[in-house]
Motif scaffolding. Sequence first.
Motif, PDB file in Angstrom:
ATOM      1  N   GLU A 177      -0.099  -8.059  14.289  1.00 55.22           N
ATOM      2  CA  GLU A 177      -1.132  -7.531  13.478  1.00 55.22           C
ATOM      3  C   GLU A 177      -0.979  -6.132  12.945  1.00 55.22           C
ATOM      4  OE1 GLU A 177      -4.968  -8.294  14.990  1.00 55.22           O
ATOM      5  OE2 GLU A 177      -4.860 -10.619  14.742  1.00 55.22           O
ATOM      6  N   SER A 178      -0.323  -5.150  13.737  1.00 53.93           N
ATOM      7  CA  SER A 178      -0.223  -3.685  13.496  1.00 53.93           C
ATOM      8  C   SER A 178       0.821  -3.810  12.382  1.00 53.93           C
ATOM      9  CB  SER A 178       0.187  -3.101  14.601  1.00 53.93           C
ATOM     10  OG  SER A 178       1.190  -3.457  15.173  1.00 53.93           O
ATOM     11  N   THR A 179       1.858  -4.760  12.385  1.00 51.66           N
ATOM     12  CA  THR A 179       2.635  -4.517  11.317  1.00 51.66           C
ATOM     13  C   THR A 179       2.133  -5.059   9.697  1.00 51.66           C
ATOM     14  OG1 THR A 179       4.580  -5.089  12.746  1.00 51.66           O
ATOM     15  CG2 THR A 179       4.790  -5.772  10.581  1.00 51.66           C
ATOM     16  N   LEU A 180       1.268  -6.043   9.821  1.00 51.68           N
ATOM     17  CA  LEU A 180       0.695  -6.202   8.684  1.00 51.68           C
ATOM     18  C   LEU A 180      -0.047  -5.251   8.203  1.00 51.68           C
ATOM     19  CD1 LEU A 180      -0.445 -10.089   9.448  1.00 51.68           C
ATOM     20  CD2 LEU A 180       1.535  -9.315   8.140  1.00 51.68           C
ATOM     21  N   ARG A 181      -0.997  -4.485   9.322  1.00 55.33           N
ATOM     22  CA  ARG A 181      -1.671  -3.308   8.684  1.00 55.33           C
ATOM     23  C   ARG A 181      -0.761  -2.394   8.146  1.00 55.33           C
ATOM     24  NH1 ARG A 181      -4.346  -4.728  13.682  1.00 55.33           N
ATOM     25  NH2 ARG A 181      -3.144  -2.957  14.810  1.00 55.33           N
ATOM     26  N   ALA A 182       0.245  -1.992   8.724  1.00 51.06           N
ATOM     27  CA  ALA A 182       1.002  -0.932   8.312  1.00 51.06           C
ATOM     28  C   ALA A 182       1.541  -1.303   6.915  1.00 51.06           C
ATOM     29  CB  ALA A 182       2.242  -0.551   9.305  1.00 51.06           C
ATOM     30  N   TYR A 187       1.065  -1.166   0.620  1.00 47.61           N
ATOM     31  CA  TYR A 187       1.049  -1.933  -0.699  1.00 47.61           C
ATOM     32  C   TYR A 187      -0.446  -2.506  -0.565  1.00 47.61           C
ATOM     33  CZ  TYR A 187       1.703  -5.376  -4.071  1.00 47.61           C
ATOM     34  OH  TYR A 187       1.776  -6.497  -5.258  1.00 47.61           O
ATOM     35  N   PRO A 188      -1.405  -1.812  -0.737  1.00 49.12           N
ATOM     36  CA  PRO A 188      -2.786  -2.181  -0.401  1.00 49.12           C
ATOM     37  C   PRO A 188      -3.155  -3.202  -1.522  1.00 49.12           C
ATOM     38  CG  PRO A 188      -3.004  -0.021  -1.378  1.00 49.12           C
ATOM     39  CD  PRO A 188      -1.135  -0.334  -1.092  1.00 49.12           C
ATOM     40  N   ILE A 257       5.284  -8.250  -2.649  1.00 55.02           N
ATOM     41  CA  ILE A 257       5.166  -8.338  -0.946  1.00 55.02           C
ATOM     42  C   ILE A 257       6.486  -7.877  -0.439  1.00 55.02           C
ATOM     43  CG2 ILE A 257       4.686  -9.982   0.899  1.00 55.02           C
ATOM     44  CD1 ILE A 257       2.175  -9.079   0.071  1.00 55.02           C
ATOM     45  N   LEU A 258       7.553  -8.956  -0.865  1.00 60.83           N
ATOM     46  CA  LEU A 258       8.920  -8.476  -0.492  1.00 60.83           C
ATOM     47  C   LEU A 258       9.215  -7.007  -0.913  1.00 60.83           C
ATOM     48  CD1 LEU A 258      11.099  -9.631   1.095  1.00 60.83           C
ATOM     49  CD2 LEU A 258      12.035 -10.798  -1.169  1.00 60.83           C
ATOM     50  N   ARG A 259       8.835  -6.676  -2.113  1.00 63.90           N
ATOM     51  CA  ARG A 259       9.472  -5.088  -2.429  1.00 63.90           C
ATOM     52  C   ARG A 259       8.692  -4.140  -1.623  1.00 63.90           C
ATOM     53  NH1 ARG A 259       8.648  -7.370  -8.043  1.00 63.90           N
ATOM     54  NH2 ARG A 259       6.680  -6.583  -8.275  1.00 63.90           N
ATOM     55  N   ALA A 260       7.604  -4.608  -1.184  1.00 60.67           N
ATOM     56  CA  ALA A 260       7.034  -3.579  -0.425  1.00 60.67           C
ATOM     57  C   ALA A 260       7.738  -3.508   1.108  1.00 60.67           C
ATOM     58  CB  ALA A 260       5.504  -3.632  -0.021  1.00 60.67           C
ATOM     59  N   VAL A 261       8.055  -4.662   1.707  1.00 57.59           N
ATOM     60  CA  VAL A 261       8.539  -4.696   2.833  1.00 57.59           C
ATOM     61  C   VAL A 261       9.994  -4.156   2.870  1.00 57.59           C
ATOM     62  CG1 VAL A 261       9.829  -6.229   4.614  1.00 57.59           C
ATOM     63  CG2 VAL A 261       7.470  -6.808   3.567  1.00 57.59           C
ATOM     64  N   ALA A 262      10.732  -4.101   1.552  1.00 57.18           N
ATOM     65  CA  ALA A 262      12.155  -3.575   1.441  1.00 57.18           C
ATOM     66  C   ALA A 262      11.874  -2.040   1.385  1.00 57.18           C
ATOM     67  CB  ALA A 262      12.853  -4.185   0.393  1.00 57.18           C
TER      68      ALA A 262
END
Length: 331
Positions: A177-182, A187-188, A257-262
């Motif tokens: 869950e902390s990864t999702l929060r980060a 990307y809020p 979503i994917l752009r933020a992870v990248a």
Amino acid sequence: MSITVGQLWHHPVKSMRGHPVDEVVLGPGGVIGDRAYGFVDVQTGRLVSAKHPKRYGRMLDCVARFTEPPRVDRPTPPVAVTFPDGETLTGDEQAIATRVGELLGREVRMVTSVPPGVPYEEVWPELEGFGPDDFYGALQITPGEQDEAGERVLAIPTGMAAQGTLLDLAALHVLAESTLRALAAAYPEGQWDGRRFRPNILFADDGPAPGAEYVEDGWIGCDLRIGSQARVHVVAPTPRCPMPTLAQGDLPRDPGILRAVARVNRRELGGMGQFACAGAYAEVVTPGVVRAGDEVRVTQTVAESSALASAMEMISEGLRAARSRTPAGGS
């Protein structure tokens, strides 16, 4: 750091939405019943996967549930599939396949296994530093081809590190869950719901391990002892494809979503290069029942050989060889 099991999912049918459960049973090959059913495209002979979104993305409009909890010592139970119009079909594999075929506009057949080497299709970006043909050869996959929408797709062998299953690569996918929060902080505007990433286990935790920006970084090479029975070994970060960006039930399509992870969480995967990662791949060391709320203990362990580690090393070696063959300045 406190870690417990937050949420658990069953995903009975490959690329269909699953459902949360209070407990799962971990067997040697991962969650019992995970992606137990799938579909083969009769025209292409390939396993249907929403990782080719324009062709198979509507699989995510369907929800699959087991008619009873799957167990180690019993045959895989039938599934009930609810389609976008609300109709639910239970147990009749031919009727379910017919409806799925109508949804996709392609003839499909329902399967519980595929012969070795049968691939699934995925839209995958090219890597820098060497030609795409070298990349395909290193991964032992079919060279890219254009589909009817003009996208270049790859055909990747199913279950590379989970032989005999309909899984893509690894036996188990976990997320914190902390990864999702980060990621939400980066990307809020996005809806960072764990369902997007389709993990087997979502861990509830209060932050990353010391020295690690994302908690899974501190788990690589460690064992996670879950509850009183199960133990899993965390092998590598999970590289993300476009699938988390697709609409899934009440979650809208969101390429951001994917752009933020990248942008914020690129990780080196052996010799394969850097990928946008969220979560981790793991393998089951000690089978057992895992329940929501179970305590999780992270323990250092001596590295052991594993199917996933071996598959990733094979890919890395192939890529290193491909790079060595590429002339300087060429592709």
